[in-house]
Scaffold this active site. Structure first.
Site, PDB file in Angstrom:
ATOM      1  N   ASP A   6       0.653  -1.151   0.080  1.00 18.07           N
ATOM      2  CA  ASP A   6       0.197  -0.202   0.299  1.00 18.07           C
ATOM      3  C   ASP A   6       1.020   1.382  -0.044  1.00 18.07           C
ATOM      4  OD1 ASP A   6       1.006  -0.487   2.636  1.00 18.07           O
ATOM      5  OD2 ASP A   6      -0.965  -0.889   3.368  1.00 18.07           O
TER       6      ASP A   6
ATOM      7  N   ASP B 206      -8.120  -2.675  13.614  1.00 18.68           N
ATOM      8  CA  ASP B 206      -9.494  -2.556  13.909  1.00 18.68           C
ATOM      9  C   ASP B 206      -9.831  -3.967  12.802  1.00 18.68           C
ATOM     10  OD1 ASP B 206      -8.169  -1.500  10.998  1.00 18.68           O
ATOM     11  OD2 ASP B 206      -9.018  -0.143  11.322  1.00 18.68           O
TER      12      ASP B 206
ATOM     13  N   GLU C  48      -9.692  -1.598   4.961  1.00 18.62           N
ATOM     14  CA  GLU C  48     -10.300  -1.385   6.345  1.00 18.62           C
ATOM     15  C   GLU C  48     -11.204  -2.002   6.610  1.00 18.62           C
ATOM     16  OE1 GLU C  48      -8.633  -0.098   7.991  1.00 18.62           O
ATOM     17  OE2 GLU C  48      -8.084   1.962   7.862  1.00 18.62           O
TER      18      GLU C  48
ATOM     19  N   HIS D  37      -7.564  -4.581   9.929  1.00 20.60           N
ATOM     20  CA  HIS D  37      -7.680  -4.716   8.483  1.00 20.60           C
ATOM     21  C   HIS D  37      -6.514  -5.362   8.619  1.00 20.60           C
ATOM     22  CE1 HIS D  37      -4.400  -0.388   9.360  1.00 20.60           C
ATOM     23  NE2 HIS D  37      -4.035  -1.632   9.473  1.00 20.60           N
TER      24      HIS D  37
HETATM   25  C1  F6R Z   1       1.439  -1.584   6.121  1.00 18.20           C
HETATM   26  C2  F6R Z   1       0.104  -2.414   6.273  1.00 18.20           C
HETATM   27  C3  F6R Z   1      -0.491  -1.989   6.990  1.00 18.20           C
HETATM   28  C4  F6R Z   1      -0.118  -2.604   8.443  1.00 18.20           C
HETATM   29  C5  F6R Z   1      -1.034  -2.159  10.240  1.00 18.20           C
HETATM   30  C6  F6R Z   1       0.539  -3.009  11.253  1.00 18.20           C
HETATM   31  O1  F6R Z   1       2.089  -2.024   4.886  1.00 18.20           O
HETATM   32  O2  F6R Z   1       0.164  -2.308   5.583  1.00 18.20           O
HETATM   33  O3  F6R Z   1      -1.624  -3.204   7.083  1.00 18.20           O
HETATM   34  O4  F6R Z   1       0.890  -3.976   8.267  1.00 18.20           O
HETATM   35  O5  F6R Z   1      -1.163  -0.923  10.177  1.00 18.20           O
HETATM   36  O6  F6R Z   1       0.820  -2.084  11.735  1.00 18.20           O
HETATM   37  P1  F6R Z   1       1.757  -1.544  12.554  1.00 18.20           P
HETATM   38  O7  F6R Z   1       3.023  -2.957  12.522  1.00 18.20           O
HETATM   39  O8  F6R Z   1       2.133  -0.573  12.650  1.00 18.20           O
HETATM   40  O9  F6R Z   1       1.541  -2.082  13.957  1.00 18.20           O
END
Ligand code: F6R
Length: 260
Positions: free
Chosen positions: A67, A136, A143, A138
């Site tokens: 992303d 959440d 989301e 995702h």
């Molecule tokens: C990042 C991504 C997100 C993160 C998620 C967890 O490329 O796709 O899904 O993996 O937000 O973020 P952290 O690892 O910072 O808790």
């Protein structure tokens, strides 16, 4: 799914580095799907160390990020392309031209999304997709209520995700509202998905994704549909799993990266 419970984040990073090392020894020209955020950082540090000691080369590897934010100026340090360069790819021998990221600066965003899907397909698809999980639920930036069949597209971040990611920026107001993300359908086409989650803040979303019903309200639950998904969790992130003891006896002593 293989649910591998390890003691702490460092142990999780060694296991995930093992999975990638094993893949590259079998397939030096593998296509890796990379996540950003904090969850994979220790894994990247471990892979950099193994590269420096001559244990692993990435010279033949192609990488696709999950992303990217929309609207950050070119070269912004928190753009995910800059993030992955800084924390991983500039420290290994992968060709910069082979590190791909959705183009969040494109004037035609739908076309940029379609081009990204084509690029993944033209590379032969992703062999191993690393994933983190949002508080959440995702995965990527899909989301809650994301279509489980979605492809790369524009998404709007929830306030919860923007709050979670404010630590990387000057505050929540600086976190972009919109992103490009691989869809859940895109992610599920990877041949192996490896989700890494550590820390108590991930206990509830992990329990929901692994043991809850398959639902677009918890997009990460879509990995239940994948024939080869590995979930690597530390004790804190595993703490709300109902079948914790079953996972310990079944998987912890023998991660089966080749599939069960
Ligand atoms: C990042 C991504 C997100 C993160 C998620 C967890 O490329 O796709 O899904 O993996 O937000 O973020 P952290 O690892 O910072 O808790």
């Amino acid at each position: 799914m293989e649910i591998v419970v390890v003691s702490d984040p460092l142990a999780a990073s060694y296991l995930v580095a093992d999975a990638i090392g094993e893949l590259l020894s079998r397939r030096p020209e593998a296509v890796l799907g990379l996540a950003t955020g904090s969850s994979p950082l220790a894994t990247y540090a471990e892979l950099i160390a193994r590269h420096r000691s001559g244990e692993v080369t990435f010279a033949g590897v192609t990488a696709f990020l999950l992303d990217e934010y929309i609207g950050l100026p070119h070269g912004h340090p928190e753009s995910y392309l800059e993030f992955i360069r800084r924390h991983f790819t500039d420290a290994i021998d992968i060709d910069r031209a082979n590190v791909h990221c959705p183009n969040g600066a494109a004037t035609d965003l739908p076309e940029a999304c379609a081009a990204y899907e084509r690029a993944i397909r033209d590379a032969g698809g992703v062999d191993l997709q690393l994933l983190g999980i949002g508080t959440d639920g995702h995965v990527g930036f899909n989301e809650p209520t994301s279509s489980l069949g979605s492809r790369t597209r524009v998404k709007t971040l929830t306030d919860q995700t923007r709050r979670d990611n404010a630590r990387f920026f000057g505050g929540i107001d600086e976190v972009p509202q919109h992103v490009l993300t691989q869809g859940i359908g895109t992610i599920l086409e990877a041949r192996h998905v490896v989700l890494i989650a550590t820390g108590a803040s991930k206990a509830a979303p992990i329990a929901a994704a692994v043991e809850g019903p398959l639902t677009s309200m918890v997009p990460a639950s879509a990995i239940q549909l994948h024939p080869h998904a590995t979930v690597v969790v530390d004790e804190a992130a595993a703490s709300r799993l109902q079948l914790l003891e079953y996972y310990r006896t079944t998987y912890s002593s023998k991660p089966a990266w080749q599939g069960l």
